[in-house]
Motif scaffolding. Structure first.
Motif, PDB file in Angstrom:
ATOM      1  N   MET A   1       0.837  -1.171   0.000  1.00  0.00           N
ATOM      2  CA  MET A   1       0.000   0.000   0.000  1.00  0.00           C
ATOM      3  C   MET A   1       0.885   1.238   0.000  1.00  0.00           C
ATOM      4  N   LEU A   2       0.599   2.180  -0.842  1.00  0.00           N
ATOM      5  CA  LEU A   2       1.324   3.436  -0.923  1.00  0.00           C
ATOM      6  C   LEU A   2       0.519   4.506  -0.222  1.00  0.00           C
ATOM      7  N   GLU A   3       1.116   5.111   0.781  1.00  0.00           N
ATOM      8  CA  GLU A   3       0.449   6.190   1.496  1.00  0.00           C
ATOM      9  C   GLU A   3       1.038   7.506   1.017  1.00  0.00           C
ATOM     10  N   VAL A   4       0.195   8.380   0.488  1.00  0.00           N
ATOM     11  CA  VAL A   4       0.627   9.690   0.010  1.00  0.00           C
ATOM     12  C   VAL A   4      -0.205  10.732   0.722  1.00  0.00           C
ATOM     13  N   LYS A   5       0.462  11.706   1.308  1.00  0.00           N
ATOM     14  CA  LYS A   5      -0.243  12.793   1.969  1.00  0.00           C
ATOM     15  C   LYS A   5      -0.151  14.041   1.118  1.00  0.00           C
ATOM     16  N   VAL A   6      -1.162  14.856   1.200  1.00  0.00           N
ATOM     17  CA  VAL A   6      -1.218  16.102   0.449  1.00  0.00           C
ATOM     18  C   VAL A   6      -1.088  17.252   1.432  1.00  0.00           C
ATOM     19  N   CYS A   7      -0.212  18.181   1.126  1.00  0.00           N
ATOM     20  CA  CYS A   7      -0.039  19.380   1.930  1.00  0.00           C
ATOM     21  C   CYS A   7      -0.483  20.560   1.076  1.00  0.00           C
ATOM     22  N   ILE A   8      -1.410  21.341   1.588  1.00  0.00           N
ATOM     23  CA  ILE A   8      -1.904  22.508   0.858  1.00  0.00           C
ATOM     24  C   ILE A   8      -1.519  23.750   1.648  1.00  0.00           C
ATOM     25  N   PHE A   9      -0.871  24.693   0.989  1.00  0.00           N
ATOM     26  CA  PHE A   9      -0.491  25.938   1.637  1.00  0.00           C
ATOM     27  C   PHE A   9      -0.546  27.068   0.624  1.00  0.00           C
ATOM     28  N   VAL A  10      -0.371  28.288   1.097  1.00  0.00           N
ATOM     29  CA  VAL A  10      -0.473  29.470   0.243  1.00  0.00           C
ATOM     30  C   VAL A  10       0.925  30.038   0.014  1.00  0.00           C
ATOM     31  N   VAL A  11       1.263  30.253  -1.244  1.00  0.00           N
ATOM     32  CA  VAL A  11       2.524  30.879  -1.631  1.00  0.00           C
ATOM     33  C   VAL A  11       2.183  32.055  -2.535  1.00  0.00           C
ATOM     34  N   ALA A  20       3.530  14.106  -0.379  1.00  0.00           N
ATOM     35  CA  ALA A  20       4.644  13.492   0.335  1.00  0.00           C
ATOM     36  C   ALA A  20       4.368  11.995   0.451  1.00  0.00           C
ATOM     37  N   VAL A  21       5.348  11.206   0.086  1.00  0.00           N
ATOM     38  CA  VAL A  21       5.204   9.755   0.137  1.00  0.00           C
ATOM     39  C   VAL A  21       5.712   9.253   1.481  1.00  0.00           C
ATOM     40  N   ASN A  22       4.915   8.430   2.145  1.00  0.00           N
ATOM     41  CA  ASN A  22       5.336   7.816   3.398  1.00  0.00           C
ATOM     42  C   ASN A  22       6.233   6.631   3.060  1.00  0.00           C
ATOM     43  N   ILE A  23       7.513   6.746   3.390  1.00  0.00           N
ATOM     44  CA  ILE A  23       8.458   5.700   2.992  1.00  0.00           C
ATOM     45  C   ILE A  23       8.557   4.559   4.001  1.00  0.00           C
ATOM     46  N   GLU A  24       7.786   4.613   5.054  1.00  0.00           N
ATOM     47  CA  GLU A  24       7.790   3.497   6.010  1.00  0.00           C
ATOM     48  C   GLU A  24       7.286   2.208   5.360  1.00  0.00           C
ATOM     49  N   MET A  25       6.277   2.319   4.527  1.00  0.00           N
ATOM     50  CA  MET A  25       5.645   1.135   3.943  1.00  0.00           C
ATOM     51  C   MET A  25       6.076   0.878   2.500  1.00  0.00           C
ATOM     52  N   LEU A  26       6.791   1.809   1.930  1.00  0.00           N
ATOM     53  CA  LEU A  26       7.141   1.732   0.517  1.00  0.00           C
ATOM     54  C   LEU A  26       8.452   0.969   0.326  1.00  0.00           C
ATOM     55  N   TYR A  27       8.498   0.130  -0.672  1.00  0.00           N
ATOM     56  CA  TYR A  27       9.688  -0.644  -1.022  1.00  0.00           C
ATOM     57  C   TYR A  27      10.196  -1.504   0.143  1.00  0.00           C
ATOM     58  N   PRO A  28       9.375  -2.408   0.653  1.00  0.00           N
ATOM     59  CA  PRO A  28       9.829  -3.261   1.756  1.00  0.00           C
ATOM     60  C   PRO A  28      11.058  -4.069   1.347  1.00  0.00           C
TER      61      PRO A  28
END
Length: 86
Positions: A1-11, A20-28
């Protein structure tokens, strides 16, 4: 399972969305820092991981710099307050 989080901010008045990819579970089975290069090869510029107490932060940051990847989030794990580890 690939967990990807989205960060939304104002620039400069515009909404910006980053993933952002959570690398804890990625590429065991692949060493932790080697996953950072794989994330960049997959087209992502930011990572997150769970805890920091069992990781070599200097190695992670050096690998991120080498690959042009940012640490966007570190999720605290465990049952403690933020001041417990200072």
């Amino acid at each position: 399972m690939l967990e990807v989080k989205v960060c939304i901010f104002v620039v400069r008045g515009a909404l910006v969305m980053e993933y952002a990819v959570n690398i804890e579970m990625l590429y065991p089975g692949i060493p932790f820092c080697n996953r950072i290069g794989r994330v960049k090869q997959a087209g992502f510029d930011a990572i997150e991981f769970w805890g920091w107490h069992d990781k070599d932060i200097d190695d992670i940051l050096g690998t991120c710099k080498k690959n042009g990847v940012r640490v966007q989030a570190i999720s605290a794990t465990g049952n403690y307050s933020p001041g417990d580890r200072c």
